[in-house]
Design an enzyme around this catalytic site. Structure first.
Site, mmCIF file in Angstrom:
data_model
loop_
_atom_site.group_PDB
_atom_site.id
_atom_site.type_symbol
_atom_site.label_atom_id
_atom_site.label_comp_id
_atom_site.label_asym_id
_atom_site.label_seq_id
_atom_site.Cartn_x
_atom_site.Cartn_y
_atom_site.Cartn_z
ATOM 1 N N GLU D 80 -15.627 -73.281 113.181
ATOM 2 C CA GLU D 80 -16.390 -72.893 112.000
ATOM 3 C C GLU D 80 -17.825 -72.451 112.308
ATOM 4 O O GLU D 80 -18.693 -72.513 111.430
ATOM 5 C CB GLU D 80 -16.438 -74.061 111.016
ATOM 6 C CG GLU D 80 -15.067 -74.464 110.510
ATOM 7 C CD GLU D 80 -15.175 -75.266 109.251
ATOM 8 O OE1 GLU D 80 -14.825 -74.735 108.189
ATOM 9 O OE2 GLU D 80 -15.618 -76.436 109.348
ATOM 10 N N HIS D 99 -23.455 -78.815 108.495
ATOM 11 C CA HIS D 99 -22.192 -78.805 107.750
ATOM 12 C C HIS D 99 -21.527 -80.160 107.934
ATOM 13 O O HIS D 99 -21.387 -80.652 109.045
ATOM 14 C CB HIS D 99 -21.273 -77.706 108.288
ATOM 15 C CG HIS D 99 -19.871 -77.822 107.752
ATOM 16 N ND1 HIS D 99 -19.577 -77.635 106.424
ATOM 17 C CD2 HIS D 99 -18.704 -78.145 108.366
ATOM 18 C CE1 HIS D 99 -18.276 -77.825 106.237
ATOM 19 N NE2 HIS D 99 -17.732 -78.139 107.394
ATOM 20 N N HIS D 101 -18.714 -83.418 105.995
ATOM 21 C CA HIS D 101 -17.764 -83.874 104.982
ATOM 22 C C HIS D 101 -18.278 -85.191 104.416
ATOM 23 O O HIS D 101 -17.506 -86.117 104.187
ATOM 24 C CB HIS D 101 -16.375 -84.065 105.585
ATOM 25 C CG HIS D 101 -15.924 -82.928 106.445
ATOM 26 N ND1 HIS D 101 -15.147 -83.094 107.555
ATOM 27 C CD2 HIS D 101 -16.159 -81.593 106.362
ATOM 28 C CE1 HIS D 101 -14.911 -81.914 108.120
ATOM 29 N NE2 HIS D 101 -15.518 -80.990 107.413
#
Lengths: 241, 241, 241, 241
Positions: D80, D99, D101
């Site tokens: 990514e 980035h 989660h």
């Protein structure tokens, strides 16, 4: 005349129980665990007024059912030793008692919702926890069980249950051994956390009474597996410091 | 006649899997992980009756699908080895099984809500978890899968899914490798926690089946990154103690 | 002319208080604790601009009620020392102040819900926490109490309470000793967590005013038990590093 | 022709950022942080495919906006990296990207609820987070931003915001420095947790736009206090192992 001392193994086990209850998040600076004397059924062992995580062998004191020390001690006692005294008096089957303010249980206590067994590990909750309202016995108080009178009222609310929720205060569990009482204090908390989440998701299917009884009996045989882990988690422990 | 021993690497990996599952909060004193024997497809490896955090090389026992030990052991087995046996029997694609009482999953199990994939990490949940109601197979029980009969019923509920929720008990996940089963046990728990919070916020947009499948395939290639971290977190590990 | 230095014991206690508040999850990089000077009632002790977990003896500075340093320092002060200054000015009974963003309290602050005492440990909340809306005093701001003017407005909202929730910001508690203020900061957070869960379960039966007062008085006598545990949890502490 | 290497201080800071994000619970085995090259504005620094907690100096690779490595490496890249490349391309003001989660944010992402600033620490959320729906750009996918095309779509959703929630995936924050991006990743998570609880209690009074802007500007000046604490928490760190 001095009383028969308890076995050193029992004293050690009670020190371990105190440390385990802290490590497992059941007690913080407050809360206490006791065990019935192994040769004097009218006497129980309880620490003097210390945080459970800091309890050492020399802090363990023997008390009678009036809440008076019957072994030598110059330390302050817990104000709430009457919780233990009156439960031992009322319930000859009880060998150990844990009183705590474990966090997931209190929301049930203050909304008058019983704990009910969500899974087999908490089968000991049977058809639900008991509820104690101190105002009914003592009017407006500082919420503590600081007399034989209030202890007796608590024991009456507990009746034949394994767990009693105390409004505005916490909860108390009993067991037929110290390991069992510690186990029940830990899994009453786990059950409360699960029950809280489950009630938010929809209608909960609890264990029925027979499932609860069968699970509870089964778990008793599995207890050493958990107890050994709880001891191991403590790492090296000096029971004298 | 003694059976072929499993490869030492497989034994070590199973010991690590046990320790990881504890470190990641998926199991406490209870729960277990198994893996299919690497040269005997009708045999699987599982610890004797110990807390996963304490499992050592010498605790790993080989069992057949009847739940009987086929390697030497004098230790008590887990009562629920039939979970593993019957899933291996029913599902030749399954190489590893993890059974746990991981806390966020249980509220779904007891309210009959399926887990559904909230994000790509749980794509393996596909169109939802399976549900197992032990009463349908066994009436009132102690909730344990303590026989081939109950194991078979559980495997039937699992069917082709990766995860089955067990009412009043916990959950079981399967994988095509030990790493995958451990990964799924961890992310079933993570997904449950996220799903619980999301359901409280509004209507949840889950992965659709194709997204779930594509995510699941993709994650398999990324698994070493997580596995290496989980191992590292354990610090120095002595697999013999 | 230099001021009377505070007693070294008081400085040490304030360093401990900072470390305890971090260890107990009440402060992160932000938040601060102060104590009134032990011989100069118009002076208070507060760290220079550092994360509480990193506060050392040499970081403790004396300030007057204008928020000006009255002991030697070359370090930046906290922008919000006016919280402390104005509360000490308005409340001669206050000996210590803790300001934090402890996480369970903020949801109450931003929904204008008072904290109310769920159990005896938080009897100090009496009939509820106070509420402070900075817009009423200062219009649109960066939310900080960065002037005597805003500090005075906050002290006015606090009035005779022990705890004031600050919308869009956090909360501030006061005590008659540093131990008591630390205790209240910790149990305001615990109470908030319990209250949040309880409100989700049904109607909550809070302590009434008399119960709250009696509990609060009783707890003051039990405080050393908790304080000793909090200190012990810190392990070996070097107050100079 | 080899490119100018980044300054060693920048490489070290990126390694620290990775370790901090793990220690603060923002990333697990997955997630990544990048920073723009300090002398080549069309190049950014990002680890090769490793868990953030395990990133070392030698893992840091330089990439161009096509996602191609422009420094020597034989390691697999993150799938990514296009998240980073396309945001740096679209937003010249952005110096760092995280980035993750992180768990409290995802429930907002999957219910299409924006994060809004609950308190001054999250003033950077301004009038709310952006939302990215990958299906609109790519139809059914594995949810990953694995191409320049998808990265560009994400950057378009981010637009001028500081934070974009990614349905079925996670979130991405940007900053004008690595410290600021790390700070924002941490406090986006904190804000989400607070917002979730607050929404359950009643109507939430968020910071208005001016309060958010003023808070955000103020916090930038306080950032070293938090950064120093985050570094300290890591203990002794060997950036090469």
């Amino acid at each position: 005349m001095p009383i028969n001392p308890p076995s050193p193994e029992l004293v050690d086990k009670l020190v371990y129980a105190n440390r385990i209850l802290y490590d497992q998040g059941i007690v913080d600076g407050l809360g206490h665990a006791s065990v019935r004397h192994d040769s004097l059924p009218h006497v129980f062992l309880l620490s003097c007024n210390r945080a459970p995580a800091m309890v050492r062998r020399r802090d363990i004191v023997c008390y009678d059912f009036a809440g008076d020390a019957v072994s030598e001690t110059s330390e302050r006692p817990y104000l709430e030793r009457f919780i233990h005294a009156e439960i031992y008096r009322a319930r000859p089957d009880v060998v150990a008692v844990v009183h705590s303010h474990s966090p997931s249980v209190i929301p049930f206590a203050v909304t008058h919702n019983p704990l009910r067994p969500v899974f087999h590990m908490s089968g000991f909750l049977g058809s639900g926890s008991a509820h104690f309202e101190i105002r009914e016995a003592g009017g407006n108080t500082d919420m503590l069980i600081r007399s034989s009178y209030l202890g007796e009222a608590l024991a009456r609310s507990l009746a034949g249950h394994t767990c009693v929720l105390m409004r505005g205060h916490g909860s108390t569990v009993v067991g037929a051994s110290l390991e069992q009482a510690v186990y029940r204090a830990i899994y009453a908390e786990v059950n409360a956390k699960l029950q809280l989440a489950a009630q938010g998701l929809g209608e909960v299917m609890y264990l029925n009474e027979q499932e609860a009884q069968l699970s509870s009996d089964m778990n008793d045989g599995q207890m050493p597996r958990s107890w050994n882990l709880w001891i191991k988690r403590l790492g090296e422990v000096d029971l004298d410091h």
